[in-house]
Every structure is written in structure tokens, then in C-alpha cells.
Design a protein around this motif. Sequence first.
Motif, short mmCIF file in Angstrom:
data_model
loop_
_atom_site.label_atom_id
_atom_site.label_comp_id
_atom_site.label_asym_id
_atom_site.label_seq_id
_atom_site.Cartn_x
_atom_site.Cartn_y
_atom_site.Cartn_z
N THR A 36 0.85 -1.19 0.00
CA THR A 36 0.00 0.00 0.00
C THR A 36 0.89 1.24 0.00
O THR A 36 2.11 1.13 -0.04
CB THR A 36 -0.95 -0.01 1.22
OG1 THR A 36 -1.82 1.11 1.15
CG2 THR A 36 -0.19 0.01 2.52
N THR A 37 0.27 2.41 0.06
CA THR A 37 1.06 3.64 0.08
C THR A 37 1.64 3.85 1.48
O THR A 37 1.14 3.32 2.47
CB THR A 37 0.21 4.86 -0.30
OG1 THR A 37 -0.83 5.01 0.65
CG2 THR A 37 -0.36 4.72 -1.70
N GLU A 38 2.67 4.65 1.55
CA GLU A 38 3.36 4.87 2.82
C GLU A 38 2.45 5.56 3.83
O GLU A 38 2.45 5.23 5.02
CB GLU A 38 4.62 5.71 2.57
CG GLU A 38 5.50 5.87 3.79
CD GLU A 38 6.78 6.61 3.48
OE1 GLU A 38 7.59 6.74 4.42
OE2 GLU A 38 6.97 7.06 2.34
N THR A 39 1.64 6.50 3.38
CA THR A 39 0.75 7.23 4.27
C THR A 39 -0.28 6.30 4.90
O THR A 39 -0.52 6.34 6.10
CB THR A 39 0.03 8.36 3.50
OG1 THR A 39 1.00 9.15 2.83
CG2 THR A 39 -0.78 9.23 4.43
N LYS A 40 -0.87 5.43 4.07
CA LYS A 40 -1.86 4.49 4.60
C LYS A 40 -1.21 3.51 5.56
O LYS A 40 -1.81 3.16 6.58
CB LYS A 40 -2.54 3.74 3.46
CG LYS A 40 -3.51 4.59 2.66
CD LYS A 40 -4.14 3.77 1.56
CE LYS A 40 -5.04 4.62 0.69
NZ LYS A 40 -5.59 3.85 -0.44
N LYS A 99 10.06 -0.09 2.57
CA LYS A 99 9.83 0.77 1.40
C LYS A 99 10.13 -0.01 0.13
O LYS A 99 11.10 -0.75 0.05
CB LYS A 99 10.71 2.01 1.47
CG LYS A 99 10.32 2.93 2.60
CD LYS A 99 11.05 4.24 2.53
CE LYS A 99 10.57 5.14 3.66
NZ LYS A 99 11.07 6.49 3.53
N PHE A 102 8.54 3.88 -5.80
CA PHE A 102 7.45 4.80 -6.13
C PHE A 102 6.54 4.17 -7.18
O PHE A 102 6.99 3.45 -8.07
CB PHE A 102 8.02 6.13 -6.63
CG PHE A 102 8.84 6.83 -5.59
CD1 PHE A 102 8.23 7.57 -4.60
CD2 PHE A 102 10.23 6.71 -5.57
CE1 PHE A 102 8.98 8.20 -3.62
CE2 PHE A 102 10.98 7.34 -4.61
CZ PHE A 102 10.35 8.09 -3.62
N ARG A 103 5.24 4.48 -7.07
CA ARG A 103 4.26 3.96 -8.01
C ARG A 103 4.42 4.66 -9.34
O ARG A 103 4.72 5.85 -9.40
CB ARG A 103 2.85 4.18 -7.43
CG ARG A 103 1.78 3.46 -8.18
CD ARG A 103 0.51 3.30 -7.38
NE ARG A 103 0.06 4.53 -6.73
CZ ARG A 103 -0.86 4.54 -5.77
NH1 ARG A 103 -1.41 3.43 -5.36
NH2 ARG A 103 -1.23 5.67 -5.22
N ALA A 108 3.55 7.88 -6.09
CA ALA A 108 3.31 7.75 -4.66
C ALA A 108 4.31 6.75 -4.07
O ALA A 108 4.64 5.74 -4.69
CB ALA A 108 1.89 7.27 -4.40
N SER A 109 4.78 7.03 -2.88
CA SER A 109 5.74 6.14 -2.21
C SER A 109 5.02 4.87 -1.76
O SER A 109 4.09 4.92 -0.95
CB SER A 109 6.34 6.86 -1.00
OG SER A 109 7.21 6.01 -0.33
N MET A 110 5.46 3.73 -2.27
CA MET A 110 4.82 2.45 -1.96
C MET A 110 5.65 1.71 -0.92
O MET A 110 6.88 1.75 -0.93
CB MET A 110 4.69 1.60 -3.22
CG MET A 110 3.81 2.22 -4.29
SD MET A 110 2.12 2.50 -3.73
CE MET A 110 1.51 0.85 -3.67
#
Length: 190
Positions: A36-40, A99, A102-103, A108-110
Motif C-alpha cells: 500500500t502507500t506509505e501514508t496508509k 519501502k 514509487f508507483r 506515490a511512495s509504496m
Amino acid sequence: MPTPTKGPRLGGGPAHERLLLANLAAQLFTHKSIKTTETKAKRLRPVAERLITFAKKGDLHARRRVLATIGDKTVVHELFTEIAPLVALRDGGYTRITKLGFRKGDNASMVQIELVLEPVTPKVRSTRSSAAAAPVADDTVVDETESDEAAVPAEETEAVETSEPVAPEESTEAAAEVEGDAAEKADDAK
């Protein structure tokens, strides 16, 4: 009024964010690892760790607290029966974020968030002296009330060397003169 979470919300409103995090947690418990994304992932980590802590308690109240967040009973059953016993000895840190890059579409950082299910190795307590850290022989009986240093058996030696006592120093005229000068300087300093 409840304090809003820091940073931008995931999705639309707070209700959507709670549902999104609950679904991410359910997928994490089902698949043991999700991308998923880093933020999530950073927002998911405290939610997932809290649910695992409830699962470690294992009682009915904890099961109902987890069911209030995750509605799927099969996921909750898997959490309580399979995941909780694997992390029973671990004191927190049930998830790991790695990490991935990036997508391609939106840069987005994945990351990959996964459950840490490896058995925990207990840390060895360090002692003050290296002799106390030596392993205790199997035939030695150790009383639990003794300290760690007393529990280590003493090494046996073949012979003990003895030495003659040292003769007292004889005072000379030069030594008496130096002591007299030192006493005069001490008196002058006062």
C-alpha cells in the motif's frame, strides 16, 4: 469535541477513514502482508497493533472490541487463533514497514506492511563483570536468593604461591627534609 487527527485524512471524512483502515487491517491479518502507500501504512500501524494487543488478551471483551472495528468474524477468528499465539511473547512491534519505491502512475511512495511472526529471542541481561556472564556448570546448585556474581563457581587452581611480608620503609634524612618542606608549603598556603 474530539481532536482531529494530524495531517490530511485518508479518503473523504472520518467515517470513511475508519472503514478504510479497518479494511486494510482485515487484509493485513488475512494475507499477513500487503502492499500500500506509505501514508496508509503509517496510519494503519497503530490500528493493527492495537487489535493484535486485544487478540493477545484473548477474552470475550477483547474479541468484541476487535469485532467492533473489523466486522468479518472469520478474520477475527484467524487473528485470535493463529496470529495472537505467534506474537504472545513479543511486547509490541507486531508490524514491519519496508519501502518498495514509487508507483508508476502518480509517483506515490509504496511500502509493504507485514506482520512480524518470527519467534522473539529474549535479550540477555548484561552484568558488570565478564566473569559473572560465564555459564554456570550443570552440577552447581544455585540458590535463587544469591546474587548473580555469587552464583558463578570459583575456578580451582593447583597451587597457591605465598610471598613474604614487605619490610617497613626506613626513613632517611632526605625523606625527612622533603616532608618538612611539604609541611611548610602547606602552612604557607593556608
